[in-house]
Design an enzyme around this catalytic site. Structure first.
Site, short mmCIF file in Angstrom:
data_model
loop_
_atom_site.label_atom_id
_atom_site.label_comp_id
_atom_site.label_asym_id
_atom_site.label_seq_id
_atom_site.Cartn_x
_atom_site.Cartn_y
_atom_site.Cartn_z
CG ASP A 151 -0.20 0.05 2.47
OD1 ASP A 151 1.11 0.00 2.40
OD2 ASP A 151 -0.73 0.22 3.49
CB SER A 187 0.46 8.88 9.24
OG SER A 187 1.56 8.04 8.78
CG HIS A 305 41.83 -28.52 -16.07
ND1 HIS A 305 42.60 -29.26 -16.91
CD2 HIS A 305 41.12 -29.48 -15.58
CE1 HIS A 305 42.42 -30.61 -16.92
NE2 HIS A 305 41.61 -30.65 -15.99
CG ASN A 306 39.33 -30.54 -18.65
OD1 ASN A 306 40.37 -30.77 -19.52
ND2 ASN A 306 38.94 -31.59 -17.75
CG ASP A 337 40.88 -32.15 -23.48
OD1 ASP A 337 41.87 -31.39 -23.75
OD2 ASP A 337 40.42 -32.50 -22.54
CD GLU A 384 46.72 -31.72 -24.11
OE1 GLU A 384 47.15 -32.85 -24.32
OE2 GLU A 384 47.35 -30.74 -23.67
CB SER A 554 51.46 -30.11 -19.40
OG SER A 554 51.21 -29.12 -20.53
CB ILE A 682 19.65 -12.89 13.68
CG1 ILE A 682 18.03 -12.29 13.69
CG2 ILE A 682 20.57 -11.59 13.62
CD1 ILE A 682 17.43 -11.56 12.56
#
Length: 794
Positions: A151, A187, A305-306, A337, A384, A554, A682
């Site tokens: 309201d 009010s 990675h991947n 890959d 890869e 790697s 809380i």
């Protein structure tokens, strides 16, 4: 800006229609497509949805969570349904972080375009808001949530409910006194400005007021000289001038009279402390501030990675979305890959698993589109390749045709260089990392026994999942060894002619030895590998004697960690002249991550992460690459670039100067609920501070918890750390919800490099698990760094 948003909501035709709402088809998969009714809320900040027009609605998404809007043609999912659903009527809502995209299909092209325009307008408005404007909008959001009967007024009963939603446990009488003081119209309800005054009373910062008054002669304002003293003495802004202090006053003081008199009010002081200038992260480290003209191997490089996976390593979905997300967050090395696919088209997926497949050409097209949206510095495609000769040729054609001039296919100057080029020299270029043929006579295929990287109990399992074995040199045989001609390392334009004219010209006549079952390497694909030739690692001595600066090895995380312990200084020296890439163990089938810090300590440049997985490890990675413009390249400390470096990550000694860090954790502000479904709960927050660096520097301490107060908790506790190698240290601030029954719940975190930390009174703006801003949630701290005068310790 908040008023501009309100203006747009009442005048923009797209936004007006969106507030009326309309049905659209929500698409999750090829089999899940359901009609839902979507409507933009009157606050302009949230979109709700319901099963039907007049049904019970619930929030669908917040505009502040939206990254961008894409049309249907750019949606991987909607394209797969193009025969069933019209792409012109579809669009995708893309979110920050790791949240899945939302694909929607409207009833007409006009309606789809209306939603796309409207949502993009709202995203642009929210993105351009400053701190105060975001706070105003945040208040508007809370009012909407607290006004249960909608309201436009808030009763005290609604205020009490709102306080619980806001994580505030407050004495009822005190809450009512604040309510009455704000209810100037008497009010019995709060409206508009009255609610703003109630919020201000609720959020009064006693600790900031005390700090303000300690530097103010009259307790009402800070003069220019008083503010200058604060900046120099407390904020450690040693080079601060009167001109800079005046700029800050002009920017953060809200009153025109204060600006004219060159003074800062309490509101202006708080605004400064909550801004980027008062942030713990040094603004000077936000743009590109490092030397970008060093060789590539002198930088840490943000690596994935991947990259194609958005889930686990066994059954997860493969998607070009993985590449989009990685590249947009500044990742500069992505993994591809590639395997033989149907109809002669190579596919990308995690081989020998149940992960889904995507076309290699779609991956290349995605990289071409998104490679340089976030950073101009070079992108590395770590290939890869498990394909046949024919499909390798197709790969080479797609790379050449789709990437065009972006693809680096020759050395920069056409001659053999003596060191790797710099990120600056390679701006907006895409490099291929992979196996490469070499030009030699009298080839002898020598296969050395592979050294196991894992304990025997692990080896069998890892071998099933590891898709990135250490690459072996690809040497070809024939009856007459001297007739074997292979692609030169840096392939000039004549290379392909040489290969074509060689005595052995048919693919089927180029056979690997009987002992090897790997596919033959195609010269067309080999010729695209410039500067980043993959070679197997045997030993540091072998690399020095036989390898070149343009070759890269790697390492699995297991082997890399073992080498650091056994030969840490040799690994550091190795990484001063050659690139190293480290990848997660194949045992990490859930796409979990290792701590990249351990590998950075040894100078490893490309420490590949499963970027789809949130957590501490990705927080460290994100925090590390938050500096230097988020460009994906961070210059290594000088002791990791010196080829004669004596640094050992396990035993750091002189000339490193230790530092002592004092952190006073003062207070918290508007911490979010851990479980939003529990309206009455809380949080009991505590702050944990973690240091990550060399092993001797890694430490953690935490404060006590504050009971039942997530809104404005106060700790006032001091934590102390001593760090031997600050150049490598990372700090992570974590806010947790204490739980004596089980593990503490995560609330938010922020991670940054030690070298980017500002001293003094600073706010730390918290991030979610996915790295998304939780504003206005923050913690307020005092930072002091002291040089160690007692000397160094090993």
């Amino acid at each position: 800006m908040a008023s501009l948003l309100q203006d747009q909501l009442t005048t923009d035709q797209d936004l007006l229609l969106m507030q009326e709402g309309m049905p659209m088809r929500k698409v999750r998969s090829k089999s899940w497509k359901k009609l839902r009714y979507f409507r933009l809320q009157n606050d302009g900040m949230t979109v709700w949805h319901a099963r039907q027009a007049r049904g019970s609605a619930k929030p669908s998404f917040s505009i502040s969570d939206v990254d961008t809007i894409r049309n249907g043609h750019d949606s991987e999912l909607l394209r797969s349904l193009a025969e069933e659903l019209p792409l012109e009527q579809g669009f995708t809502v893309v979110f920050h972080g790791r949240r899945s995209n939302l694909d929607l299909v409207a009833n007409s092209v006009e309606e789809a375009q209306m939603w796309m325009r409207g949502l993009q307008l709202l995203v642009d408005l929210v993105t351009s808001m400053d701190h105060q404007e975001r706070l105003d909008q945040w208040l508007s959001d809370w009012f909407q949530r607290g006004d249960k009967n909608q309201d436009g007024k808030m009763s005290f009963q609604e205020v009490q409910r709102l306080l619980h939603l806001m994580n505030v446990e407050m004495d009822q009488e005190y809450a009512f006194s604040l309510f009455q003081a704000a209810d100037t119209s008497q009010s019995g309800t709060l409206e508009g400005e009255e609610f703003v005054q109630f919020y201000k009373a609720l959020t009064k910062r006693a600790e900031v007021q005390e700090l303000f008054e300690s530097f103010s002669a009259d307790g009402q304002k800070l003069t220019l000289l008083e503010f200058l003293d604060f900046l120099r003495e407390e904020q450690k802004e040693r080079d601060c001038t009167s001109e800079l202090a005046l700029e800050l006053i002009d920017h953060y003081e809200p009153s025109d009279s204060g600006k004219l008199r060159h003074v800062l009010s309490m509101d202006g002081f708080l605004s400064y402390l909550c801004s980027k200038d008062g942030d713990i992260f040094n603004p000077a480290c936000l743009p590109i501030y490092q030397d970008m003209t060093q060789p590539l191997n002198h930088y840490f490089i943000c690596s994935s990675h991947n990259t194609y996976l958005v889930g686990d390593q066994l059954c997860g979905q493969s998607s070009v979305e993985g590449y989009i997300r990685a590249l947009k967050r500044g990742c500069r090395c992505v993994e591809v890959d590639v395997w033989d696919g149907p109809s002669g088209e190579p596919v990308v997926y995690h081989g020998h698993t149940l992960t889904s497949r995507i076309l290699f050409k779609d991956v290349v097209a995605t990289v071409a589109q998104y490679a340089f949206q976030t950073s101009d510095y070079p992108v590395i495609l770590s290939l890869e390749t498990h394909c046949s000769w024919e499909q390798q040729q197709t790969m080479a054609r797609h790379l050449t045709e789709i990437l065009g001039e972006q693809l680096l296919s020759t050395t920069l100057d056409g001659v053999l260089p003596t060191q790797l080029p710099s990120p600056e020299e390679l701006r907006r270029r895409i490099l291929v990392k992979g196996k490469k043929l070499t030009l030699e006579e009298d080839l002898e295929y020598e296969e050395e026994e592979a050294e196991p990287e894992l304990e025997e109990s692990e080896l069998a399992l890892e071998s099933q999942f590891e898709t990135e074995p250490e690459p072996q040199e690809q040497n070809l045989q024939s009856k007459d060894k001297k007739k074997v001609v292979m692609c030169p390392l840096f392939c000039p334009s004549i290379c392909c002619q040489i290969v074509a004219q060689a005595p052995i010209s048919k693919p089927e006549s180029l056979l690997l030895s009987q002992q090897k079952s790997k596919p033959i390497l195609c010269p067309a694909l080999s010729s695209l590998v410039i500067y980043l030739k993959s070679v197997s690692f045997r030993s540091f001595t072998h690399s020095k004697e036989h390898y070149h600066f343009y070759e890269i090895s790697s390492f699995s995380e297991t082997k890399a960690k073992r080498l650091i312990k056994e030969a840490g200084n040799e690994f550091v020296q190795h990484n001063t002249w050659q690139l190293s890439r480290v990848y997660p163990s194949g045992l990490r089938t859930d796409s979990s991550n290792y701590n990249p810090q351990e590998l950075w300590n040894a100078g490893c440049q490309m420490v590949a992460m499963n970027m789809q997985t949130a957590g501490l490890e990705m927080d460290i990675c994100d925090g590390h690459f938050r500096q230097n413009g988020g460009c994906g390249y961070v210059l290594k400390p000088d002791f990791l670039r010196d080829i004669q470096s004596s640094f050992h990550p396990e035993r750091p000694i002189s000339p490193f100067k230790a530092q002592t860090l004092l952190i006073q954790v003062i207070s918290g502000q508007q911490l979010p609920k851990v479980d939003k479904t529990k309206e009455g709960s809380i949080v009991d927050p505590l702050v944990k501070v973690q240091i990550f660096g060399v092993r001797l520097d890694t430490a953690r301490q935490e404060t006590n918890y504050v009971e039942n107060n997530g809104f404005n908790p106060y700790w006032g506790e001091t934590l102390c750390f001593r760090v031997l190698v600050p150049e490598l240290a990372m700090l992570r601030f974590v806010v947790m919800d204490y739980d004596w029954k089980s593990r503490n719940d995560f609330i938010g975190q922020y991670t940054l490099p030690w070298t980017c930390m500002q001293q003094g009174y600073r706010h730390i703006h918290l991030l979610s698990k996915d790295g998304i801003s939780l504003r206005p949630a923050s913690i307020f701290v005092y930072i002091c760094i002291q040089e160690d005068l007692e000397g160094d310790e090993s």
